[in-house]
Each structure stands twice: as C-alpha cells, then as structure tokens.
Scaffold this active site. Sequence first.
Site, PDB file in Angstrom:
ATOM      1  N   TYR A 113       0.824  -0.122   3.554  1.00  0.00           N
ATOM      2  CA  TYR A 113       0.662   1.125   4.298  1.00  0.00           C
ATOM      3  C   TYR A 113       0.096   2.250   3.424  1.00  0.00           C
ATOM      4  O   TYR A 113      -1.072   2.624   3.544  1.00  0.00           O
ATOM      5  CB  TYR A 113       2.002   1.554   4.907  1.00  0.00           C
ATOM      6  CG  TYR A 113       2.502   0.608   5.965  1.00  0.00           C
ATOM      7  CD1 TYR A 113       2.147   0.780   7.301  1.00  0.00           C
ATOM      8  CD2 TYR A 113       3.313  -0.474   5.633  1.00  0.00           C
ATOM      9  CE1 TYR A 113       2.597  -0.087   8.276  1.00  0.00           C
ATOM     10  CE2 TYR A 113       3.762  -1.355   6.603  1.00  0.00           C
ATOM     11  CZ  TYR A 113       3.396  -1.163   7.920  1.00  0.00           C
ATOM     12  OH  TYR A 113       3.829  -2.038   8.881  1.00  0.00           O
ATOM     13  N   TYR A 168      -3.870  -6.928   8.550  1.00  0.00           N
ATOM     14  CA  TYR A 168      -2.577  -6.347   8.201  1.00  0.00           C
ATOM     15  C   TYR A 168      -1.982  -7.073   6.992  1.00  0.00           C
ATOM     16  O   TYR A 168      -1.878  -8.301   6.972  1.00  0.00           O
ATOM     17  CB  TYR A 168      -1.613  -6.462   9.383  1.00  0.00           C
ATOM     18  CG  TYR A 168      -0.223  -5.968   9.081  1.00  0.00           C
ATOM     19  CD1 TYR A 168       0.105  -4.635   9.269  1.00  0.00           C
ATOM     20  CD2 TYR A 168       0.752  -6.821   8.597  1.00  0.00           C
ATOM     21  CE1 TYR A 168       1.374  -4.161   8.973  1.00  0.00           C
ATOM     22  CE2 TYR A 168       2.031  -6.365   8.297  1.00  0.00           C
ATOM     23  CZ  TYR A 168       2.332  -5.038   8.482  1.00  0.00           C
ATOM     24  OH  TYR A 168       3.584  -4.583   8.189  1.00  0.00           O
ATOM     25  N   LYS A 193      10.801   5.370   7.835  1.00  0.00           N
ATOM     26  CA  LYS A 193      11.631   4.920   8.958  1.00  0.00           C
ATOM     27  C   LYS A 193      13.024   5.551   8.964  1.00  0.00           C
ATOM     28  O   LYS A 193      13.685   5.607   9.999  1.00  0.00           O
ATOM     29  CB  LYS A 193      11.770   3.392   8.949  1.00  0.00           C
ATOM     30  CG  LYS A 193      10.449   2.636   8.845  1.00  0.00           C
ATOM     31  CD  LYS A 193       9.446   3.054   9.900  1.00  0.00           C
ATOM     32  CE  LYS A 193       8.158   2.245   9.770  1.00  0.00           C
ATOM     33  NZ  LYS A 193       7.106   2.697  10.708  1.00  0.00           N
TER      34      LYS A 193
END
Length: 335
Positions: free
Chosen positions: A289, A263, A49
């Site tokens: 992730y 998730y 990010k």
Amino acid sequence: MLLSRFPRLRFAHLPTPLEPMPNLSRLLGGPALYIKRDDCTGLATGGNKTRKLEFLMADALAKGADTILTQGALQSNHARQTVAAATRLGLACELLFEKRVKGPDDDYLRSGNVFLDRLYGARTREYPADTDMNKALEEVAEEVRKKGGKPYVVPGGGSNPVGALGYVNCAIELVTQANDMGLRIDRVVHATGSAGTQAGLVTGLEAIRSGIPVLGIGVRAPRAKQEENVYRLCQATAEFLGVKGAVARETVVANSDYVGGGYGVPTEGMIEAVKLTARHEAILLDPVYSGKAMAGLIDLVRKGEFKGSETVVFLHTGGSVGLFAYLRAFERALN
C-alpha cells in the site's frame, strides 16, 4: 457533524504526528512534503485500520457480538489489526484469506502479518483467488450462528460507512493540526484500496469545507472502478453522517498507474520509494500500500505535477511489518 453520536472505542494513539519530510523534499526538489503518521496508531504495530476499528468494534459490542469475522489477502494489514482488536476485547476472531498473490514464497506464507495473526490467536481459512469473499463471510457467519454464536462481519478493509467514520475523524484531526501549525495543505496523497480511507477523508474534508483535495494512489483496481467504489462509499458515509450531498463526484480522484503487475506484486518504483523513505527520513513504508502510494507521489513530483510552492501531505497507512514477507524482492536493492 458530531461524531460522538456514534458508538466508539478508544484504543488508537491519537492524534498521530504530522511531520515534515525535509530530506525527501530536498532530494526531489519539488513541493514541501509532510507525512501524517497513521503507522503510529499503536494497535498491533499500527496502521490506518485502527481508526476504523474504533467505530466498528464499538458497533459489534453494541450488537452483542462474540465473534468477529473479516477477510483480506494473506498478508492483510487489516486482518492483523482486526484480530488484535478482537483479542483485546475478549472476542473470537476468524480471518478469511483470499490467495491474491501468485506464486508466493515461504516468507510471504509464514512471516510478516501471517505470523502476527497466529500470535494474536486468529482462526484462519484460505480461499482461491477470485472467490466471492463477501459470500464466504456470510457462509462462515451462518456457521457461527448455528453453533450459538453471535457473529459480526467487518467488511474487507473495514470499508463501510461505520468504518469510514474513522477517516472522517482523521480529516478533522488533520485540519486541526494544520491550523495549529499554521500550515496550508494543498493536497493529501495516500494509498487507496478497499475505499474506506479515501471515502472517509474526502467526506470529512468536504463536509467541513476544508478546500483540501485528496489524491488516492490505487493499489488494485483500475481508476474508473476505484473512483466509483470510493464515490459510492462517500455518498453512503455522508448520508450516514446526516450530510447527504456533501461530496461532489469530481472531488473523488484516484490514480491507478502504479499498481504494476497486480495487487501485492512488487514494482521497481515501490522498492525505490521504500528505500528512499527509509534512507532519507528513517520511515518504514509497506510493500503493498504505502510503498506504491509513495512511488506514485515521487513520480508525480518528478513529472512536475505539483508546484514547488505547494505543501503535500502523505498519509502513511502503516503496514511496515509486511516488509518481512517481501525480503527477496528487496535483496538486490539492498546490496
């Protein structure tokens, strides 16, 4: 394709290393595996990010913002990097958290990214699962406006055309490194969630006609939905860059076979992947992730999806601080 046309701050440690993983390659007996270390971008322990935030935060400052708003899951790597960037720039930051993981334990609720968010001084709000988080962001933005503030809304994952510029830039950086190393890259594999990383990579690689395909390993949405989300953002990003039509639909490929129970829900494959990468390459992945993406890559290598003569680059999206929120999931694996 001149990225310097767009406002950008520079707080990432770039270029990130592109390194071989000889031990894991030898163990799996498949293609030559390399890793692009975007866990080393530097901001708040690093992660993917940070590249996006260089463009997003520059846009926020250009628009006179004094408060940054964003959303994600409670253990969001994106939220941690966003509040760190805001703090560095002297901006207020509010984080909106959706309770996506069922039955979290105390480690998940208090450790990892949650601890760092508090340490960086974020104001936080929590919402039930399946809340319309974009609507929630707009409601909080209106609250800030009514108090005389100037909010800037960063979408979940920093995934819009502005944020995706970070991975257009990464695509150029990766190809430059490969050229300098004399390295032919046959495939890039990475975790895909909010779509911005994959959209930026695909758009960048296609716009410069690199010939390098990208495989996103999904961490949340089914394949069809994930690919559609990525392709839609590719189109918007290409138009934003002035290269409309650069991305063909068939270049957007996702595999959502490794999501498991949902998730943020640990899988045996993720735990094995984290353990193998740690013990053979001394590299830490994250449980949500990059761990699931590596689990996908390992399984696909074992299934013979890649030729032994190929070179595959795994893009490490960071997030290892999240391991501390999943201590119990790893207890048996470490005994």
